[in-house]
Enzyme design. Structure first.
Site, mmCIF file in Angstrom:
data_model
loop_
_atom_site.group_PDB
_atom_site.id
_atom_site.type_symbol
_atom_site.label_atom_id
_atom_site.label_comp_id
_atom_site.label_asym_id
_atom_site.label_seq_id
_atom_site.Cartn_x
_atom_site.Cartn_y
_atom_site.Cartn_z
ATOM 1 N N ARG A 51 0.802 -1.220 0.000
ATOM 2 C CA ARG A 51 0.000 0.000 0.000
ATOM 3 C C ARG A 51 0.834 1.269 0.000
ATOM 4 N NH1 ARG A 51 -3.017 -3.882 2.158
ATOM 5 N NH2 ARG A 51 -1.004 -4.401 3.023
ATOM 6 N N THR A 52 1.761 1.359 0.932
ATOM 7 C CA THR A 52 2.403 2.642 1.200
ATOM 8 C C THR A 52 3.193 3.142 -0.009
ATOM 9 O OG1 THR A 52 2.525 1.972 3.511
ATOM 10 C CG2 THR A 52 3.839 3.872 2.859
ATOM 11 N N LYS A 79 24.682 -4.643 -3.102
ATOM 12 C CA LYS A 79 26.127 -4.774 -3.373
ATOM 13 C C LYS A 79 26.958 -4.267 -2.201
ATOM 14 C CE LYS A 79 25.546 -3.926 -8.342
ATOM 15 N NZ LYS A 79 25.886 -2.993 -9.426
ATOM 16 N N ARG A 101 11.434 3.882 3.494
ATOM 17 C CA ARG A 101 11.028 2.804 4.413
ATOM 18 C C ARG A 101 12.251 1.944 4.669
ATOM 19 N NH1 ARG A 101 5.822 -1.102 4.378
ATOM 20 N NH2 ARG A 101 4.967 0.849 5.151
ATOM 21 N N HIS A 129 5.389 5.511 11.758
ATOM 22 C CA HIS A 129 4.828 5.408 10.400
ATOM 23 C C HIS A 129 3.836 6.574 10.284
ATOM 24 C CE1 HIS A 129 3.369 3.972 6.693
ATOM 25 N NE2 HIS A 129 3.110 2.714 6.985
#
Ligand code: NCD
Length: 297
Positions: A51-52, A79, A101, A129
């Site tokens: 969703r976000t 990497k 995030r 959040h």
């Protein structure tokens, strides 16, 4: 330019101004497609998201921005590049906003100290959040007008939930009473100091709630055994049909998603008349447009 790293640090009037601004971004509102035209929003999602991430992308495109996306797979993080190096290189591309995030609590705060563009926290570990809390508050305000004097019950794995922490701060700042409920192993200390009330007895508080927000068991963040079994959890803390019947007639059910159907929420309740779960998702776009506008300006 302003960062949105958490609800912490935002005053009630600032939160309300942002939520009011989001109203103009609901479908059918004035055309906002010039707001961020020619500017870039960089999505840096080093943890899974349905969703976000897409919500920020739809929001940014709706404002006319170009969107760049990075995940853990497909970026040089795989990497061995450090988060700061990745962020500085993305900054060199000239974005207006970096949306982050990350599994690590505090990651967006670290990046914000080292880049010149705005940083928006889209979920950092079990910490905050903020855009989720804002869209939850927006959804409740659209239903109720004001949160003053309302009781919101947050049920579930509060210990590992950034959604719970941001909502506790946001909802209390907007005047709601917030009660947090779950098994003792999943309720961290310190919630009263943040303005919440704590209980372990769902059936006692359920009839007081104007809204119940169910949280997923964040098993990916549980290092050891926090629960005897998910079945036991569902029996004691799951919002099933029988419990939903004991709620106030008008009381609402929220969930940030993803839902584990049959664990924290019965399918019939998730899809039933009390549920505003898909409204939350739809409202998220308007709220994130407002966030990007405020942070990029
Ligand atoms: C939540 C998250 O990722 O913090 N979901 C979301 O952003 N809508 C909650 C969760 O993962 O349970």
């Amino acid at each position: 330019m302003r960062h949105l790293l958490g609800i912490e640090g935002w005053r009630r009037d600032e939160l309300i101004a942002l939520l009011d601004r989001a109203l103009a971004h609901l479908p059918g509102g004035p055309d906002a497609s010039h707001t961020l035209r020619g500017r870039v929003v960089a999505n840096l999602f080093f943890e899974d998201s349905t969703r976000t991430r897409s919500s920020f992308e739809v929001a940014a495109r709706g404002l006319g921005a170009d969107v760049l996306n990075w995940g853990l797979v497909g970026s040089s993080a795989s990497k061995g590049e450090t988060l700061l190096d990745t962020a500085r290189n993305i900054e060199a591309l000239g974005p207006a906003v970096i949306v982050i995030r990350n599994r690590a609590s505090g990651a967006p705060h670290l990046v914000a100290r080292h880049v010149r563009c705005a940083v928006v926290n889209a979920g950092d570990g079990a910490h905050e959040h903020p855009s989720q809390a804002l869209l939850d508050a927006f959804t409740l305000r659209r239903r109720w007008g004001s949160l003053d004097g309302r009781t919101v019950l947050i049920v579930g794995d509060v210990q590992h939930s950034r959604v719970a922490r941001s909502n506790l701060l946001c909802l209390t700042a907007l005047g709601a009473r917030v009660v947090l409920c779950g098994p003792p192993t999943l309720i961290p200390p310190g919630l009263e100091e943040m303005g919440g009330e704590v209980t372990h007895r769902l059936d006692e508080v359920l009839p007081q709630a104007d809204a119940v927000m169910c949280l997923r068991l964040q098993t990916e963040r549980m290092g050891e055994a926090f629960l005897p079994s998910t079945r036991e959890y569902a029996r004691l803390f799951g919002l099933n049909a029988a419990r939903a019947e004991r709620m106030k007639p008008e009381a609402l059910v929220l969930h940030p998603g993803p839902i584990n159907r049959g664990v924290e929420l019965a399918p019939g309740v998730a899809d039933g008349p009390r549920s505003v779960i898909l409204e939350q998702v739809a409202n998220g776009v308007a709220v994130r447009r407002a966030i990007l506008e405020v942070c990029a300006s």
